[in-house]
Design a protein around this motif. Sequence first.
Motif, short mmCIF file in Angstrom:
data_model
loop_
_atom_site.label_atom_id
_atom_site.label_comp_id
_atom_site.label_asym_id
_atom_site.label_seq_id
_atom_site.Cartn_x
_atom_site.Cartn_y
_atom_site.Cartn_z
N TRP A 10 -2.05 9.29 6.70
CA TRP A 10 -2.75 9.39 5.42
C TRP A 10 -3.99 8.49 5.42
O TRP A 10 -5.09 8.91 5.06
CB TRP A 10 -1.78 9.00 4.30
CG TRP A 10 -2.29 9.17 2.92
CD1 TRP A 10 -2.98 8.25 2.18
CD2 TRP A 10 -2.16 10.32 2.09
NE1 TRP A 10 -3.26 8.75 0.93
CE2 TRP A 10 -2.77 10.03 0.85
CE3 TRP A 10 -1.56 11.57 2.26
CZ2 TRP A 10 -2.81 10.93 -0.20
CZ3 TRP A 10 -1.59 12.46 1.21
CH2 TRP A 10 -2.21 12.14 0.00
N MET A 11 -3.79 7.25 5.85
CA MET A 11 -4.89 6.29 5.87
C MET A 11 -5.92 6.65 6.95
O MET A 11 -7.13 6.51 6.72
CB MET A 11 -4.35 4.88 6.07
CG MET A 11 -3.56 4.40 4.85
SD MET A 11 -2.69 2.83 5.09
CE MET A 11 -4.06 1.70 5.27
N ARG A 59 -1.99 0.03 -4.38
CA ARG A 59 -0.85 -0.92 -4.30
C ARG A 59 0.32 -0.27 -5.00
O ARG A 59 0.16 0.41 -6.00
CB ARG A 59 -1.20 -2.25 -4.95
CG ARG A 59 -2.23 -3.05 -4.15
CD ARG A 59 -2.45 -4.44 -4.70
NE ARG A 59 -1.24 -5.22 -4.87
CZ ARG A 59 -0.63 -5.92 -3.89
NH1 ARG A 59 -1.14 -5.92 -2.68
NH2 ARG A 59 0.45 -6.62 -4.14
N LEU A 83 2.28 7.21 6.03
CA LEU A 83 1.15 6.47 5.47
C LEU A 83 0.07 6.23 6.52
O LEU A 83 -1.12 6.27 6.21
CB LEU A 83 1.64 5.14 4.89
CG LEU A 83 0.59 4.35 4.14
CD1 LEU A 83 0.09 5.10 2.92
CD2 LEU A 83 1.13 3.00 3.73
N GLN A 84 0.45 6.02 7.76
CA GLN A 84 -0.53 5.78 8.82
C GLN A 84 -1.50 6.96 8.95
O GLN A 84 -2.71 6.77 8.97
CB GLN A 84 0.17 5.52 10.15
CG GLN A 84 -0.79 5.23 11.28
CD GLN A 84 -0.08 5.03 12.59
OE1 GLN A 84 0.90 5.71 12.89
NE2 GLN A 84 -0.56 4.09 13.38
N THR A 137 -7.06 8.33 -0.28
CA THR A 137 -6.91 7.22 -1.21
C THR A 137 -5.52 6.58 -1.10
O THR A 137 -4.52 7.28 -0.97
CB THR A 137 -7.12 7.70 -2.66
OG1 THR A 137 -8.42 8.27 -2.76
CG2 THR A 137 -6.97 6.57 -3.66
N THR A 138 -5.49 5.26 -1.17
CA THR A 138 -4.24 4.51 -1.24
C THR A 138 -4.33 3.55 -2.41
O THR A 138 -5.41 3.24 -2.91
CB THR A 138 -3.97 3.71 0.05
OG1 THR A 138 -5.06 2.80 0.27
CG2 THR A 138 -3.79 4.63 1.25
N ASN A 144 6.16 5.00 7.12
CA ASN A 144 4.98 4.28 7.58
C ASN A 144 4.11 5.06 8.57
O ASN A 144 2.92 4.84 8.63
CB ASN A 144 5.39 2.95 8.19
CG ASN A 144 5.99 2.04 7.15
OD1 ASN A 144 5.45 1.89 6.08
ND2 ASN A 144 7.14 1.48 7.44
N VAL A 165 0.85 -1.19 0.00
CA VAL A 165 0.00 0.00 0.00
C VAL A 165 0.89 1.24 0.00
O VAL A 165 1.94 1.27 0.63
CB VAL A 165 -0.97 0.01 1.21
CG1 VAL A 165 -0.23 0.08 2.53
CG2 VAL A 165 -2.00 1.12 1.09
N THR A 166 0.41 2.26 -0.73
CA THR A 166 1.14 3.53 -0.76
C THR A 166 0.20 4.66 -1.14
O THR A 166 -0.97 4.45 -1.43
CB THR A 166 2.35 3.47 -1.72
OG1 THR A 166 3.18 4.61 -1.49
CG2 THR A 166 1.92 3.41 -3.17
N ILE A 167 0.74 5.85 -1.17
CA ILE A 167 0.02 7.05 -1.58
C ILE A 167 0.07 7.12 -3.11
O ILE A 167 1.12 6.88 -3.70
CB ILE A 167 0.67 8.30 -0.93
CG1 ILE A 167 0.48 8.24 0.59
CG2 ILE A 167 0.09 9.58 -1.52
CD1 ILE A 167 1.25 9.31 1.35
#
Length: 109
Positions: free
Chosen positions: A96-97, A105, A93-94, A102-103, A62, A10-12
């Motif tokens: 962000w989610m 693959r 990312l944490q 939106t994330t 992360n 998972v990523t931005i």
Amino acid sequence: MRREEWFEMVTIPSAINIPYTNIAYDEDFLEDTQKLETTYGITYKDGKYGFKNVKTAVMFCNGAWCTQSAKAIKELLKIGYPKEKILWYRGGLQEWMNMGFTTIRGDLK
């Protein structure tokens, strides 16, 4: 700046991953140096880095607890990357989610 296997999960969106361990020059891994050149605009010739045409890099890892971006930023500064061209999204990312953004693959191609 995240490890490849985490980036793949998972990523931005539109993120380009260069793992923090791939910043320092290593003649055995020239593809890492070439990715730095292509992605950031860094040049490397005759043992010297060039930063004439570097891009602004937005670093994230992360989460706020993760040290990967900090390690990468230290490496970039050590080789002479202009500090005004480095931005750090500390929440990573944490955050962000958690915000519901939106994330996707990661695509390592």
